[in-house]
Motif scaffolding. Structure first.
Motif, PDB file in Angstrom:
ATOM      1  N   ALA A  34      12.449 -35.431  -4.241  1.00 56.96           N
ATOM      2  CA  ALA A  34      12.622 -34.436  -5.282  1.00 56.96           C
ATOM      3  C   ALA A  34      14.125 -34.092  -5.392  1.00 56.96           C
ATOM      4  CB  ALA A  34      11.853 -32.979  -5.043  1.00 56.96           C
ATOM      5  N   ARG A  35      14.565 -34.332  -6.756  1.00 59.04           N
ATOM      6  CA  ARG A  35      16.005 -34.140  -7.044  1.00 59.04           C
ATOM      7  C   ARG A  35      16.141 -32.616  -7.367  1.00 59.04           C
ATOM      8  NH1 ARG A  35      18.333 -39.672  -8.920  1.00 59.04           N
ATOM      9  NH2 ARG A  35      16.976 -41.121  -7.839  1.00 59.04           N
ATOM     10  N   ASP A  36      15.448 -31.879  -7.615  1.00 57.10           N
ATOM     11  CA  ASP A  36      15.851 -30.702  -8.231  1.00 57.10           C
ATOM     12  C   ASP A  36      14.584 -29.782  -7.811  1.00 57.10           C
ATOM     13  OD1 ASP A  36      14.008 -30.723 -10.438  1.00 57.10           O
ATOM     14  OD2 ASP A  36      15.411 -31.974 -11.248  1.00 57.10           O
ATOM     15  N   ALA A  37      14.902 -28.334  -8.087  1.00 62.91           N
ATOM     16  CA  ALA A  37      13.761 -27.404  -7.688  1.00 62.91           C
ATOM     17  C   ALA A  37      12.590 -27.502  -8.581  1.00 62.91           C
ATOM     18  CB  ALA A  37      14.510 -26.070  -7.616  1.00 62.91           C
ATOM     19  N   GLU A  38      12.883 -27.560  -9.968  1.00 60.33           N
ATOM     20  CA  GLU A  38      11.868 -27.526 -10.684  1.00 60.33           C
ATOM     21  C   GLU A  38      10.834 -28.757 -10.444  1.00 60.33           C
ATOM     22  OE1 GLU A  38      15.077 -27.665 -11.632  1.00 60.33           O
ATOM     23  OE2 GLU A  38      15.384 -25.486 -12.185  1.00 60.33           O
ATOM     24  N   THR A  39      11.324 -29.795  -9.988  1.00 64.68           N
ATOM     25  CA  THR A  39      10.516 -30.790  -9.506  1.00 64.68           C
ATOM     26  C   THR A  39       9.446 -30.484  -8.495  1.00 64.68           C
ATOM     27  OG1 THR A  39      12.233 -32.583 -10.543  1.00 64.68           O
ATOM     28  CG2 THR A  39      10.123 -33.341  -8.830  1.00 64.68           C
ATOM     29  N   VAL A  40      10.196 -29.742  -7.477  1.00 61.94           N
ATOM     30  CA  VAL A  40       9.273 -29.371  -6.289  1.00 61.94           C
ATOM     31  C   VAL A  40       8.166 -28.521  -6.847  1.00 61.94           C
ATOM     32  CG1 VAL A  40       9.422 -27.693  -4.259  1.00 61.94           C
ATOM     33  CG2 VAL A  40      11.323 -29.579  -4.740  1.00 61.94           C
ATOM     34  N   VAL A  41       8.697 -27.566  -7.883  1.00 66.56           N
ATOM     35  CA  VAL A  41       7.555 -26.554  -8.056  1.00 66.56           C
ATOM     36  C   VAL A  41       6.514 -27.248  -9.007  1.00 66.56           C
ATOM     37  CG1 VAL A  41       7.251 -24.605  -9.853  1.00 66.56           C
ATOM     38  CG2 VAL A  41       9.104 -24.558  -8.295  1.00 66.56           C
ATOM     39  N   THR A  42       6.822 -28.137  -9.865  1.00 66.95           N
ATOM     40  CA  THR A  42       5.792 -29.104 -10.517  1.00 66.95           C
ATOM     41  C   THR A  42       4.961 -29.925  -9.499  1.00 66.95           C
ATOM     42  OG1 THR A  42       7.348 -29.204 -12.434  1.00 66.95           O
ATOM     43  CG2 THR A  42       5.369 -31.045 -12.204  1.00 66.95           C
ATOM     44  N   LEU A  43       5.514 -30.338  -8.299  1.00 67.92           N
ATOM     45  CA  LEU A  43       4.871 -31.092  -7.678  1.00 67.92           C
ATOM     46  C   LEU A  43       3.730 -30.164  -7.032  1.00 67.92           C
ATOM     47  CD1 LEU A  43       7.633 -33.441  -5.827  1.00 67.92           C
ATOM     48  CD2 LEU A  43       5.598 -34.054  -7.042  1.00 67.92           C
ATOM     49  N   LEU A  44       4.113 -29.048  -6.569  1.00 69.22           N
ATOM     50  CA  LEU A  44       3.176 -28.017  -5.738  1.00 69.22           C
ATOM     51  C   LEU A  44       2.094 -27.640  -6.807  1.00 69.22           C
ATOM     52  CD1 LEU A  44       2.541 -26.654  -3.361  1.00 69.22           C
ATOM     53  CD2 LEU A  44       4.025 -24.816  -4.003  1.00 69.22           C
ATOM     54  N   GLN A  45       2.546 -27.423  -7.987  1.00 66.62           N
ATOM     55  CA  GLN A  45       1.559 -27.042  -9.082  1.00 66.62           C
ATOM     56  C   GLN A  45       0.340 -28.307  -8.992  1.00 66.62           C
ATOM     57  OE1 GLN A  45       4.023 -26.417 -12.514  1.00 66.62           O
ATOM     58  NE2 GLN A  45       4.091 -24.206 -11.993  1.00 66.62           N
ATOM     59  N   GLN A  46       0.966 -29.639  -9.270  1.00 62.15           N
ATOM     60  CA  GLN A  46       0.056 -30.640  -9.284  1.00 62.15           C
ATOM     61  C   GLN A  46      -0.942 -30.690  -7.898  1.00 62.15           C
ATOM     62  OE1 GLN A  46       2.786 -33.836 -10.093  1.00 62.15           O
ATOM     63  NE2 GLN A  46       2.790 -33.404 -12.151  1.00 62.15           N
ATOM     64  N   GLY A  47      -0.119 -30.529  -6.884  1.00 66.55           N
ATOM     65  CA  GLY A  47      -0.876 -30.751  -5.677  1.00 66.55           C
ATOM     66  C   GLY A  47      -1.905 -29.760  -5.051  1.00 66.55           C
ATOM     67  N   THR A  48      -1.863 -28.463  -5.729  1.00 66.63           N
ATOM     68  CA  THR A  48      -2.937 -27.477  -5.813  1.00 66.63           C
ATOM     69  C   THR A  48      -3.752 -27.169  -6.747  1.00 66.63           C
ATOM     70  OG1 THR A  48      -1.250 -25.605  -6.555  1.00 66.63           O
ATOM     71  CG2 THR A  48      -1.190 -26.182  -3.980  1.00 66.63           C
ATOM     72  N   ALA A  49      -3.596 -28.084  -7.915  1.00 68.41           N
ATOM     73  CA  ALA A  49      -4.474 -28.037  -9.098  1.00 68.41           C
ATOM     74  C   ALA A  49      -5.987 -28.245  -8.661  1.00 68.41           C
ATOM     75  CB  ALA A  49      -4.139 -29.125 -10.058  1.00 68.41           C
ATOM     76  N   PRO A  50      -6.901 -27.281  -9.132  1.00 67.01           N
ATOM     77  CA  PRO A  50      -8.387 -27.702  -8.819  1.00 67.01           C
ATOM     78  C   PRO A  50      -8.914 -29.106  -9.026  1.00 67.01           C
ATOM     79  CG  PRO A  50      -8.022 -25.585 -10.321  1.00 67.01           C
ATOM     80  CD  PRO A  50      -6.696 -26.417 -10.239  1.00 67.01           C
ATOM     81  N   GLY A  51      -9.562 -29.508  -7.901  1.00 70.30           N
ATOM     82  CA  GLY A  51     -10.030 -30.843  -7.807  1.00 70.30           C
ATOM     83  C   GLY A  51      -9.248 -31.826  -7.271  1.00 70.30           C
ATOM     84  N   THR A  52      -7.991 -31.357  -6.847  1.00 73.19           N
ATOM     85  CA  THR A  52      -6.857 -32.235  -6.389  1.00 73.19           C
ATOM     86  C   THR A  52      -7.466 -32.334  -4.811  1.00 73.19           C
ATOM     87  OG1 THR A  52      -5.104 -31.540  -7.555  1.00 73.19           O
ATOM     88  CG2 THR A  52      -4.506 -32.657  -5.621  1.00 73.19           C
ATOM     89  N   PRO A  53      -7.683 -33.667  -4.571  1.00 78.00           N
ATOM     90  CA  PRO A  53      -8.164 -34.070  -2.850  1.00 78.00           C
ATOM     91  C   PRO A  53      -7.122 -33.363  -2.017  1.00 78.00           C
ATOM     92  CG  PRO A  53      -7.609 -35.973  -4.008  1.00 78.00           C
ATOM     93  CD  PRO A  53      -7.241 -34.946  -5.009  1.00 78.00           C
TER      94      PRO A  53
END
Length: 154
Positions: free
Chosen positions: A135-154
């Motif tokens: 990740a190049r910036d903090a916003e990307t980290v937040v987005t990655l965590l949101q995607q990684g914890t989304a319901p249905g994410t393995p």
């Protein structure tokens, strides 16, 4: 409360310099204390006490120092990507470069374990870990965590 509700760009530090586990916990305690209106000494002592029970390193270069603090303040989540990996006494002997720190109020214990579990589920995904390291910036980290914890994410 979802874990992603606790992490904003200002809670992310990329390329943090920490020489060892103790200095890292001190830095994280200072950041957590400022966000929660606590003293650095109080947060640092709580994190050290938890580490004395056993390392919070999860393996694969990830650590999740966490503690419950007296009172009823709000929970806080911090993320630090280290400039250089450090020894965190991980079971797999891998040095740690990704660190999530969870500070939770003792007065609201009901959300603590679900928050830890949600974060651990996201961190089991090797793609999430790789992307956090790139990740190049903090916003990307937040987005990655949101995607990684989304319901249905393995």
């Amino acid at each position: 409360m979802r874990i992603t509700d606790l992490l904003a760009a200002e809670d992310v530090v990329l390329d943090l310099n920490a020489g060892n586990k103790r200095s890292l916990l001190k830095i994280l305690a200072a950041q957590g204390a400022s966000r929660l209106g606590r003293t650095e000494a109080e947060v640092h002592a709580a994190l050290l006490a938890r580490e004395q029970l056993g390392s919070t390193a999860l393996g694969r270069g990830v650590a999740l120092p966490h503690t419950r603090l007296d009172g009823d303040s709000r929970p806080a989540l911090l993320f630090a990507r280290l400039h250089r990996p450090i020894d965190f006494e991980a079971r797999d002997d891998e040095p740690v470069d990704l660190v999530f720190t969870l500070l939770w109020p003792e007065a609201s214990p009901e959300g603590f374990l679900p928050a830890l579990a949600e974060l651990c589920r996201a961190l089991r995904n090797p793609q999430v870990l790789q992307r956090l390291r790139q990740a190049r910036d903090a916003e990307t980290v937040v987005t990655l965590l949101q995607q990684g914890t989304a319901p249905g994410t393995p």
